[in-house]
Scaffold this active site. Structure first.
Site, PDB file in Angstrom:
ATOM      1  N   SER A   8     -24.204  31.041 -49.927  1.00 32.39           N
ATOM      2  CA  SER A   8     -23.988  29.614 -49.718  1.00 32.39           C
ATOM      3  C   SER A   8     -22.935  29.117 -50.676  1.00 32.39           C
ATOM      4  O   SER A   8     -22.729  29.684 -51.758  1.00 32.39           O
ATOM      5  CB  SER A   8     -25.290  28.840 -49.946  1.00 32.39           C
ATOM      6  OG  SER A   8     -25.067  27.440 -49.992  1.00 32.39           O
TER       7      SER A   8
ATOM      8  N   TYR B  78     -33.206  26.264 -54.450  1.00 36.95           N
ATOM      9  CA  TYR B  78     -32.357  26.863 -53.423  1.00 36.95           C
ATOM     10  C   TYR B  78     -31.062  27.414 -54.021  1.00 36.95           C
ATOM     11  O   TYR B  78     -30.668  28.554 -53.776  1.00 36.95           O
ATOM     12  CB  TYR B  78     -32.045  25.817 -52.348  1.00 36.95           C
ATOM     13  CG  TYR B  78     -31.127  26.295 -51.252  1.00 36.95           C
ATOM     14  CD1 TYR B  78     -31.611  27.058 -50.203  1.00 36.95           C
ATOM     15  CD2 TYR B  78     -29.766  25.976 -51.273  1.00 36.95           C
ATOM     16  CE1 TYR B  78     -30.767  27.501 -49.190  1.00 36.95           C
ATOM     17  CE2 TYR B  78     -28.915  26.415 -50.268  1.00 36.95           C
ATOM     18  CZ  TYR B  78     -29.421  27.175 -49.226  1.00 36.95           C
ATOM     19  OH  TYR B  78     -28.580  27.603 -48.233  1.00 36.95           O
TER      20      TYR B  78
END
Length: 678
Positions: free
Chosen positions: A555, A568
């Site tokens: 990500s 996350y």
């Protein structure tokens, strides 16, 4: 408007081809004769519609038929130069086509054109080939069928065989068909229905005779230690052996595999006569073109230690290659095509089952089905007589036939990921599904892994048949489930080449609201899950020795620090560093490890749909339905990122064009300056 004769022909073909007792996949051909209008003269002409080269009877459509002028076909008998120049006749078929001619005519076209019957079937039923390969086939044919079916000695398919059968039809008006020595059957009729009935009568009469008069145990007594292992044990052993076998059979060219523990194969391998019969090889041309002339057979009991089995398989493989080279050199002439490869396509392991191989999953599966046909043929022949296939020299003439070589050269160029097996986690939706779909479109076999088995299977079915994609259950945080999913990939496709760590979830909370459970859940799925999947995959990739790819869907958050996202982003950073660590460790094995850093993939995303989108929209103060547009506006390119864009990056990263790239991260974020890799 479809001609009535064509409609009846297709209906008959599909019925016959849908039953494996009648013929094997893509085996045999059917035809019909009738009249049609010549578009140039307007006059009616006699036509032949016949299954074209490479088609399958069970799925035959009008597009798969060759359409030829019957008068011109029959006039070819006046210029036929004889069996020694047989191949020239196939090229001459092009001069007999009606209009554009439809599909390419096959080598068996003459058989259908020259036999004086409106409808002709040529099939490869196990029961018929059992008679055709029996040592006393001619006597059995007369005993079983009387004067209704006539024996034809072995002859390679072609124009002369068509002349032979036409002559028999003319000299034996009471006959409804033939047994073709070493090959199959031919039947005919005045109508499509009569032709089909005659074909089925020959097939069923042969099967009933074998069942009634055949020996009870044609393969001999059971060998102690060679009995089938319990299902769970044999499948576990099959998965354990698959990486080594893939390595061995891919010595010349990468192969996809298929595993079968069919009861008939297991019984064959448990019997005393299986070494002798397997060494004789298959007989029907369709069989050994798919399976090579003989299989590799392990000569150890199923209960042997795995280490001993592995060692013996490696030894037998070396011997197989040497024997195949000798076979080629014994029979090759100066104008023979080059040897195509010396690796086996069928590997038989007593007590465990059969591994079959090919350029793709369908070819591998069909090769196994053909060897099962061969087992059934050997059982029937041995039950009544003695299995006696055609001579090795004749097998070579078929295998290295110039016409077969030309057919291979006409095949389209393989797609970029052809011959590769991919496992994608979290692939039932969103980015994972887009990746699996793209890899399959590029020619890969794909294992769709997801926490929800029903959704995984549904996604796989949308991608393609079981020869293209299969769905498996996998909780990536559970090592046992990960191993089971990798084993499922090995049993479905014979190996593993490409793994995409995509499974993920996200909980958007500030530090003080993030619970230990939130932290553990995200790290279990993404950091630990990626580790477990990579570890299980690397074990296979290293043993195969064929290199491979591991891709992490990381990500932008692995680089950029954003608000309210501690768990996350931290686990994405963990994944990003796993890429670097594994690239360094696995590089010596030819295994590339790379990452993709997406950002703002809202549409189609399972993570965003599960609440993450609402949470992030609240953080940025925008309506959830506008979140994708919001992310796009903050990028250099002002474009929204979709799952398909991430899939494209994975396809490129794992393509041969980037064969020298490892340890890198590709941004797929439309240009987020803060996320530029440093």
């Amino acid at each position: 408007m479809t001609h009535e004769a064509v409609e009846r022909l297709l209906e008959r073909s599909n019925r016959l081809g849908s039953d494996p007792r009648n013929t094997n996949y893509a085996g045999g051909n059917t035809s019909a004769k009738g009249s049609g209008s010549d578009p140039v003269t307007g006059r009616d002409v006699d036509l032949l519609w016949v299954k074209g080269s490479g088609g399958d009877l069970g799925t035959l459509t009008e597009a798969g038929l060759a359409v030829l002028r019957l008068d011109r076909l029959r006039e070819m008998t006046n210029v036929y130069p004889g069996p020694e120049r047989e191949d020239e006749m196939v090229a001459a078929f092009d001069y007999t086509l009606h209009g554009r001619g439809g599909a390419a005519p096959s080598i068996d076209t003459a058989m259908h054109a020259l036999v004086d019957a409106a409808h002709v079937d040529h099939l490869h039923p196990d029961s018929g080939i059992a008679i055709a390969t029996a040592a006393d086939g001619p006597e059995l044919t007369e005993r079983i069928f009387g004067d209704k079916v006539v024996w034809v000695p072995w002859r390679r398919p072609g124009f002369q065989l068509g002349l032979d059968i036409a002559d028999i039809k003319e000299r034996h008006p009471e006959a409804i068909g033939t047994i073709l020595g070493g090959h199959g059957i031919t039947a005919w009729g005045a109508t499509s229905q009569e032709c089909e009935e005659n074909s089925l009568w020959i097939i069923n009469t042969a099967a009933e005779y074998i069942a009634t008069h055949g020996r009870a145990e044609p393969f001999g007594a059971v060998l102690p230690g060679y009995e089938p292992l319990p299902e769970e044990s044999r499948r576990a052993r099959a998965a354990a052996l698959a990486p080594l076998l893939r390595k061995l059979v891919s010595t010349d060219v990468r192969q996809v595999g298929h595993f079968s523990d069919d009861e008939a194969v297991l019984d064959f391998l448990s019997r005393a006569e299986h070494p002798r019969l397997a060494a004789l090889g298959t007989s029907c041309p369709d069989h050994f073109l798919r399976t090579k002339v003989r299989p590799l057979v392990l000569d150890l009991p199923a209960t042997a230690e795995l280490s001993e089995i592995r060692q013996r398989l490696s030894e037998l493989h070396e011997q197989y290659r040497a024997d195949y080279r000798d076979y080629y050199q014994r029979h090759a002439s100066p104008d023979s095509p080059a040897m195509r490869g010396a690796d086996p396509l069928i590997v038989l392991v007593p007590g465990i089952g059969m591994f079959s191989y090919g350029k793709d999953a369908q070819t591998a599966r069909v090769a196994g089905e053909f060897y099962l046909n061969a087992v059934n043929v050997m059982r029937g022949a041995e039950a009544l007589s003695r299995y006696q296939p055609i001579d090795e020299s004749e097998k070579f003439r078929i295998e290295y036939w110039a016409l077969e070589e030309a057919k291979l050269r006409r095949l389209p160029k393989p797609r970029s990921h052809a011959g590769r097996v991919a496992l994608v986690t979290g692939a039932a939706s969103g980015i994972g599904k887009a990746i699996a779909t793209r890899l399959a479109a590029q020619g890969a076999c794909v294992v769709v892994a997801d926490l929800d088995l029903s959704k995984a299977r549904e996604a796989a079915a949308e991608i393609g048949s079981a020869d293209v994609a299969v769905g498996v259950a996998m909780d990536v945080s559970d090592a046992e489930q990960v191993r089971a999913a990798v084993d499922a990939a090995l049993l479905a496709f014979g190996g593993l080449d490409l793994v995409v760590n995509n499974a993920g979830l996200s909980i958007s909370k500030p530090l003080l609201e993030t619970t230990e459970k939130d932290w553990d859940l995200q790290h279990d799925v993404m950091a630990k899950g990626s580790f477990l999947v990579s570890q299980a995959a690397a074990k296979v990739l290293v043993e195969q020795g064929l290199g491979g790819d591991i891709v992490y869907i990381c990500s932008k958050n692995s680089i950029v620090a954003g608000p309210n996202n501690i768990a996350y982003s931290a686990t994405k950073a963990d994944q990003a560093h796993q890429v670097r660590l594994l690239a360094a460790e696995l590089g010596p094995h030819g295994i590339r490890v790379n990452g993709v850093n997406p950002d703002g993939v809202v549409r189609g995303s399972g993570i965003f749909a599960s609440g993450w989108g609402a949470q992030r929209a609240a953080v940025y103060g925008v309506p959830e339905e506008e979140l994708g547009a919001f992310y796009a506006k903050r990028t250099l390119l002002q474009r929204e990122v979709l799952p398909e864009h991430v899939a494209s990056a994975v396809a490129v990263l794992t393509d041969a064009d980037l064969s020298h790239t490892t340890g890198t991260h590709i941004p797929v974020d439309a240009g987020v300056v803060a996320a530029f890799p440093r």
